[in-house]
Design an enzyme around this catalytic site. Structure first.
Site, PDB file in Angstrom:
ATOM      1  N   GLN A 124       0.835  -1.201   0.000  1.00 25.99           N
ATOM      2  CA  GLN A 124       0.000   0.000   0.000  1.00 25.99           C
ATOM      3  C   GLN A 124       0.873   1.255   0.000  1.00 25.99           C
ATOM      4  OE1 GLN A 124      -2.322   1.719   3.343  1.00 25.99           O
ATOM      5  NE2 GLN A 124      -4.118   1.039   2.189  1.00 25.99           N
ATOM      6  N   TYR A 145      -5.842  11.048   4.156  1.00 28.99           N
ATOM      7  CA  TYR A 145      -4.448  11.266   3.794  1.00 28.99           C
ATOM      8  C   TYR A 145      -4.388  12.043   2.474  1.00 28.99           C
ATOM      9  CZ  TYR A 145      -3.789   8.016   7.620  1.00 28.99           C
ATOM     10  OH  TYR A 145      -3.819   7.429   8.863  1.00 28.99           O
ATOM     11  N   GLY A 178      -9.704  -6.913   9.000  1.00 26.57           N
ATOM     12  CA  GLY A 178      -8.616  -6.241   9.690  1.00 26.57           C
ATOM     13  C   GLY A 178      -8.311  -6.857  11.032  1.00 26.57           C
TER      14      GLY A 178
END
Length: 368
Positions: free
Chosen positions: A100, A180, A318
């Site tokens: 990522q 972000y 996750g």
């Protein structure tokens, strides 16, 4: 002859064939040392190689993307070499792994950046705090990027993609979510520019699409994914028309023939605002012609439902993967899952880095 699809069905993902549709979601764990991946990280990812696909934690494409202590990078030879041991370990265990690529933008602090201000599309501070060498601090007002600086950041993403190839990854995912840098350009709560990168949705989406094009030129679209979070409110993110903004982006991604888009559902704090799109998957699925990964607190049953109905092609997990390195096996055998310990999600200093990281037990081998 037809058969029902579920989490355990193989699937074509771009140029890859995956053994199952269970994805290990990207999760910040903060175990790198001086931003360099370690042998411990190789062990951690290799333990989870039975996932159809692993997506790594967010990984810096430049020093100015240093948002968290002990996060890894992919802009130096040392970092690239560190990731090579991770990909080798995962491949030795039969897994596939995407890196990522990430730029934190305004979610950083000058104390992490050798005194430089964080950069962002506009000089608007994010909401929240960060842990820094000087302690916990409020996020500060970033410096707005000059228009001639933006192509340099696109090149940093491209270089990160090239380094990921050298490190032996099977593809890359762009972090376009959670407030972000890519997300900061996209949403008008954080982007108030008046040039070609601000204003109209097409302008605000320009940076995202330029990064997608640059990274796809390295890998080919079929080995590139992108993560989007239309309902995220973390770090003060918001948009005046999220539906229109994200519909535009998702439709604009169709011609790239990407490996996938990774759509995040809202979490509890997002929902408590009462202003977010819910659910994300069914809202935006009709606008995308390719493969979709969904994420949002799924368990085995809920994940299977999304696969069986065809709403999603894969499901990412996750916290369940943090605590259960052999999650696919546990799902198959319908056995009890280890509970995750949130106190050890992130490293606390440089001691006991394995605690809550590589020490969760796998199922014992059954006697023959």
């Amino acid at each position: 002859m037809s058969f029902e699809l579920d989490l355990f069905s193989p699937v074509k993902l771009g140029s890859h064939t995956l053994a199952n549709r269970i994805v290990m979601a990207p999760m910040t764990r903060l175990r790198a040392v001086n931003s360099i991946p370690t042998n411990l990280m190789a062990t951690y990812y290799a333990q989870r190689a039975s996932a159809g696909l692993i997506v790594t934690e967010c990984t810096m494409v430049s020093p100015l993307s240093y948002g968290y202590i002990n996060c890894p990078g992919i802009y130096s030879p040392e970092q690239t070499a560190g990731w090579q041991q991770v990909t080798q370990a995962v491949h030795d265990h039969g897994g596939k792994i995407f890196l990522q690529l990430w730029h934190s933008g305004r979610v950083a602090h000058s104390s992490l950046l050798n005194g430089e201000l964080p950069i962002a599309p506009s000089a608007i501070a994010a909401v929240g705090t960060l842990h820094t060498p000087a302690g916990k601090v409020d996020l500060e007002t970033p410096r707005a990027l000059e228009i001639d600086e933006i192509p340099q950041i696109v090149k940093q993403f491209r270089q990160g993609a090239e380094n990921a190839q050298q490190a032996g990854f099977d593809g890359v995912e762009l972090h376009g979510a959670f407030g972000y840098l890519i997300d900061q350009f996209l949403q008008d709560g954080s982007n108030q520019r008046t040039d070609a990168y601000g204003g109209a949705i097409a302008n605000r989406a320009r940076f995202l699409l330029e990064v997608v094009e640059a990274v796809s030129s390295v890998w080919g679209g079929e080995r590139v994914g992108i993560k989007l979070s239309p309902s995220n409110t973390f770090y003060g993110m918001h948009d005046s028309n999220s539906h229109a903004t994200f519909r535009y982006v998702i439709e604009a991604l169709n011609p790239f023939n990407l490996a996938y888009i990774h759509l995040m559902e809202p979490d509890k704090p997002d929902l408590e605002t009462g202003k977010v799109i819910n659910p994300v998957l069914s809202t935006f699925r009709p606008f995308y012609q390719g493969t979709v990964i969904t994420n949002g607190g799924y368990d085995k049953s809920k994940g299977n439902d999304k696969i069986e109905t065809g709403e999603a092609d894969l499901v990412s997990f996750g916290k369940l993967f943090i605590a259960n390195p052999d999650l696919p096996k546990r799902f198959i055998e319908d056995v009890e899952l280890n509970p995750p310990d949130s106190k050890t999600f992130y490293a606390q200093g440089d001691k006991d880095l394995d605690k809550g990281y590589t020490d969760y037990p796998s199922l014992e081998l059954q006697p023959s």
